[in-house]
Design a protein around this motif. Structure first.
Motif, PDB file in Angstrom:
ATOM      1  N   GLY A 149       0.532  17.839  -6.780  1.00  0.00           N
ATOM      2  CA  GLY A 149       0.605  18.421  -8.118  1.00  0.00           C
ATOM      3  C   GLY A 149      -0.650  19.209  -8.466  1.00  0.00           C
ATOM      4  N   ALA A 150      -1.808  18.676  -8.114  1.00  0.00           N
ATOM      5  CA  ALA A 150      -3.060  19.391  -8.380  1.00  0.00           C
ATOM      6  C   ALA A 150      -3.132  20.683  -7.567  1.00  0.00           C
ATOM      7  N   LEU A 202       0.807  -1.220   0.000  1.00  0.00           N
ATOM      8  CA  LEU A 202       0.000   0.000   0.000  1.00  0.00           C
ATOM      9  C   LEU A 202       0.843   1.275   0.000  1.00  0.00           C
ATOM     10  N   ILE A 203       2.131   1.154   0.287  1.00  0.00           N
ATOM     11  CA  ILE A 203       2.988   2.340   0.362  1.00  0.00           C
ATOM     12  C   ILE A 203       3.060   3.070  -0.984  1.00  0.00           C
ATOM     13  N   PRO A 204       3.267   2.399  -2.127  1.00  0.00           N
ATOM     14  CA  PRO A 204       3.276   3.126  -3.406  1.00  0.00           C
ATOM     15  C   PRO A 204       1.926   3.794  -3.724  1.00  0.00           C
ATOM     16  N   CYS A 216       1.815   7.762  -4.499  1.00  0.00           N
ATOM     17  CA  CYS A 216       1.256   8.278  -5.754  1.00  0.00           C
ATOM     18  C   CYS A 216       0.059   9.191  -5.504  1.00  0.00           C
ATOM     19  N   THR A 217      -0.766   8.840  -4.553  1.00  0.00           N
ATOM     20  CA  THR A 217      -1.910   9.693  -4.216  1.00  0.00           C
ATOM     21  C   THR A 217      -1.447  11.030  -3.648  1.00  0.00           C
ATOM     22  N   ALA A 218      -0.433  11.010  -2.798  1.00  0.00           N
ATOM     23  CA  ALA A 218       0.087  12.257  -2.225  1.00  0.00           C
ATOM     24  C   ALA A 218       0.732  13.126  -3.302  1.00  0.00           C
TER      25      ALA A 218
END
Length: 81
Positions: A28-29, A15-17, A21-23
């Motif tokens: 970025g948004a 679950l770490i990746p 990626c979500t962070a």
């Protein structure tokens, strides 16, 4: 729910990746929205300091490259209010 605490995240290393990626996507948004709000000519934060911000861009060239016409010597097609 499993994977939401650090102790359970150590057990579910896959679950770490997903969290990374979500962070990065959220960061970025957020950066893009802040950039649009501060650098875009359509946004005016203070009406007292600059009541007509669109007038600053009347004589500027908006086209990146044009081999046919030189827009710096022509009259701007923007209407005069």
């Amino acid at each position: 729910m499993q994977g939401l605490s650090l102790a359970s995240l150590k057990k579910h290393k896959a679950l770490i990746p997903l969290y990374v990626c979500t962070a990065l996507g959220c960061g970025g948004a957020l950066f893009y929205v802040i950039r649009l709000a501060t650098k875009s000519p359509e946004v005016s934060w203070s009406k007292k300091n600059n009541p007509e911000p669109w007038e600053e861009y009347r004589n500027k060239q908006h086209k990146f490259y044009s081999p046919i016409r030189d827009y710096s010597k022509e009259e701007s097609p923007a209407p005069k209010y």
